[in-house]
Design an enzyme around this catalytic site. Structure first.
Site, short mmCIF file in Angstrom:
data_model
loop_
_atom_site.label_atom_id
_atom_site.label_comp_id
_atom_site.label_asym_id
_atom_site.label_seq_id
_atom_site.Cartn_x
_atom_site.Cartn_y
_atom_site.Cartn_z
CD GLU A 200 71.66 -22.43 3.86
OE1 GLU A 200 71.04 -22.59 4.93
OE2 GLU A 200 72.08 -21.35 3.48
CG HIS A 235 61.24 -17.03 12.54
ND1 HIS A 235 62.49 -17.60 12.54
CD2 HIS A 235 60.40 -17.97 12.03
CE1 HIS A 235 62.42 -18.82 12.04
NE2 HIS A 235 61.17 -19.08 11.72
NE ARG A 291 65.91 -4.23 11.23
CZ ARG A 291 65.90 -5.48 10.79
NH1 ARG A 291 65.97 -5.74 9.50
NH2 ARG A 291 65.82 -6.49 11.64
C1 MV4 Z 1 68.67 -22.21 9.19
C2 MV4 Z 1 68.50 -23.00 10.35
C3 MV4 Z 1 69.14 -24.23 10.38
N1 MV4 Z 1 69.89 -24.63 9.34
N2 MV4 Z 1 69.44 -22.67 8.18
C4 MV4 Z 1 65.59 -18.78 10.34
C5 MV4 Z 1 65.48 -17.39 9.80
C6 MV4 Z 1 66.29 -17.40 8.59
N3 MV4 Z 1 66.77 -16.14 8.20
C7 MV4 Z 1 67.33 -18.43 8.81
N4 MV4 Z 1 66.77 -19.31 9.81
C8 MV4 Z 1 67.33 -20.52 10.05
N5 MV4 Z 1 68.11 -21.01 9.07
C9 MV4 Z 1 70.02 -23.85 8.26
N6 MV4 Z 1 70.75 -24.27 7.24
C10 MV4 Z 1 67.72 -22.50 11.39
C11 MV4 Z 1 67.13 -21.25 11.24
C12 MV4 Z 1 66.36 -20.77 12.36
C13 MV4 Z 1 66.75 -19.61 13.07
C14 MV4 Z 1 67.88 -18.88 12.74
C15 MV4 Z 1 68.21 -17.75 13.44
C16 MV4 Z 1 67.41 -17.31 14.46
C17 MV4 Z 1 66.29 -18.00 14.81
C18 MV4 Z 1 65.93 -19.16 14.12
C19 MV4 Z 1 64.79 -19.86 14.47
C20 MV4 Z 1 64.43 -20.99 13.79
C21 MV4 Z 1 65.21 -21.43 12.72
#
Ligand code: MV4
Length: 495
Positions: A200, A235, A291
């Site tokens: 991605e 997280h 949930r």
């Molecule tokens: C990402 C991102 C940046 N770019 N995807 C972290 C948990 C997972 N479910 C998805 N996450 C992320 N995906 C792309 N393409 C950054 C994160 C991310 C994040 C997302 C939501 C809430 C907290 C976070 C903390 C670090 C990284």
């Protein structure tokens, strides 16, 4: 309506659910592990049934044991809360086989949203914005290189079966790509038994904004507005607020419509949450949590909707009590997660005995907790002590009220995240709502100095209280043996 509900959970959320049951005139059954015999939620319930174990697979995760207790004690429904069995589609199946209603969504919704590639494909199909990138697992390095070039660096490699940030790797140029793919595949294989990974666009410094969803069994689905959850560390969310400080009526209408579309794609029929990343005016579907969530109270504060009560009524076959137009926002709410963790020692969990306890009160304050003075926080579960929630007419009042509430909050015996939150409430970037998911890392130095000062200022007061409340030698000896026992159980669970 149900007559008796079994709550397949523990701690504050078990109490939160039982409170909703009580208002609806429903009797409650708590189930508890050996470790939780003296926990507050067992005392709140109308009936409390022992699970006779502290091993997770033989207590809160033991489907057969829980169903048998439900049948034996005449429960007509089961509420799984969050964590534990809440997103296990087998729970719904086994409930159905035994003529018991699950207070949760249909199992196909849980399964579709549980797989990242399946859910992302579904969202693309339905026109919900997703992060640019592939929906197929990577099978060929050369193809992956081509795709990464098209998407544009930086990219991120994610595991399909993963969640909560496990099994992700950011890649800044082509040289790193093969190794990143390989290591993520390996990690995914060993952690989830499924090595599928996909590629991605990496979104830099996104905000985490989520929408509360309510859907009933008749196809009615609404959103109950947004929450901002960007303040997190590894997280683990530390603070949430509603509404998001960047939200406008226009953006809310747009994102809310996408959230409802996402829920409609799986015929969602309970309380749930659609998560988005937001960056530079764009938003992207991340995942849907099938949930009730920890942070649901901030939504309740600003909308007046009792989300757990609605969830129970929906499961009992009632139609949604609200239309989209009924949902209005009043003011602003903030939730601080108060954990038994030491913010001066990398937030290391520090469970133990609460020897002194007094929670804040007054206008605009809600404390959801499962503890009491003299209670020992077990080391085998999460270290949350409570959720402190404040409401104000606007964000500024909610912050001022949170400062007051935190200053009133007394917890003696274990280090807590209270000093962290007190420092945060005075951090200029927080006050200015300059939020993103790297907020804690970027503001760490600032916060640490302030936290140290706050801990120091409170030391004398708390030390004095410690001598007032300190357990005698016999109690201390019992506490030590309980700790030894819990360490053994924890090792057992980690296997
Ligand atoms: C990402 C991102 C940046 N770019 N995807 C972290 C948990 C997972 N479910 C998805 N996450 C992320 N995906 C792309 N393409 C950054 C994160 C991310 C994040 C997302 C939501 C809430 C907290 C976070 C903390 C670090 C990284």
């Amino acid at each position: 309506m149900f007559e008796k509900v079994l709550i397949a959970n523990r701690g504050e959320i078990a109490i939160r659910i039982m409170r909703a049951c009580k208002e609806l005139g429903i009797k409650t059954i708590a189930i508890y592990s050996d470790t939780d015999e003296s926990a507050l939620f067992t005392k709140y319930a109308d009936e409390a049934v022992p699970l006779n174990s502290s091993i997770l697979s033989q207590s809160y995760l033991d489907l057969d044991k829980i169903i048998n207790i439900a049948k034996e004690h005449g429960a007509d429904a089961i509420h799984p809360g969050y964590g534990f069995l809440s997103e296990n589609s087998k729970l719904g199946e086994i409930c159905q086989e035994n003529g018991i209603t699950l207070i949760g969504p249909n199992k196909e919704a849980i399964e579709a949203m549980g797989d990242k590639i399946t859910s992302k494909k579904l969202m693309v199909e339905k026109g919900v914005p997703t992060v640019p990138g592939d929906k197929e697992g990577i099978t060929d390095i050369e193809v992956a290189k081509e795709r990464a070039k098209e998407i544009g660096y930086p990219v991120i490699i994610k595991s399909s079966a993963g969640g909560g940030g496990i099994g992700m790797r950011t890649v800044y140029d082509e040289d790193e790509l093969p190794r990143a793919i390989e290591s993520t595949q390996k990690l995914a294989e060993s952690s989830f038994g499924d090595g599928t990974v996909y590629i991605e666009k990496f979104i830099e410094e996104p905000r985490h904004i989520e929408f509360q969803i309510l859907g009933d069994n008749y196809g009615n689905i609404i959103h109950v507005c947004d929450r901002e959850c960007s303040i997190q560390r590894r997280h683990q969310k530390l603070l949430e607020e509603a509404p998001s400080p960047i939200m406008t009526d226009e953006l809310r209408a747009k994102m809310g419509e996408s959230a409802v579309k996402a829920a409609k794609a799986v015929n969602y029929n309970s309380a749930g949450t659609v998560e988005f990343m937001y960056s530079k005016g764009e938003y992207y579907f991340l995942e849907m949590n099938t949930r009730i969530q920890v942070e649901h109270p901030i939504t309740e504060f600003i909308t007046g909707v009792d989300l757990v009560k609605e969830q129970i009524k929906i499961a009992a076959g009632e139609k949604l009590s609200y239309t989209q137009d009924d949902i209005k926002i009043r003011g602003h709410a903030i939730e601080c997660r108060i954990n038994a963790e030491d913010p001066l020692n990398d937030f290391a969990p520090n469970p133990g005995r609460i020897v002194g306890y007094r929670s804040p009160g007054g206008i605009g304050i809600r404390v959801d907790s499962g503890v009491y003075m003299g209670y020992t926080i077990p080391s085998i579960y999460d270290s949350m002590i409570s959720k402190l929630i404040t409401w104000g007419n606007d964000r500024n009042e909610a912050i001022q009220r949170m400062r007051r509430a935190l200053s009133e909050y007394i917890i003696v015996g274990v280090p807590t995240t209270i000093p962290f939150h007190r420092a945060l409430m005075h951090n200029q970037n927080f006050i200015d709502a300059n939020l993103h998911t790297n907020f804690i890392e970027e503001n760490n130095l600032d916060l640490l100095a302030d936290i140290e000062k706050i801990v120091e200022e409170n030391k004398e007061k708390f030390d004095q209280m410690k001598t007032t409340f300190l357990p005698n030698k016999k109690v201390a000896a019992i506490a030590t043996s309980v700790n030894t026992y819990m360490n053994r159980i924890r090792e057992e669970n980690e296997k």
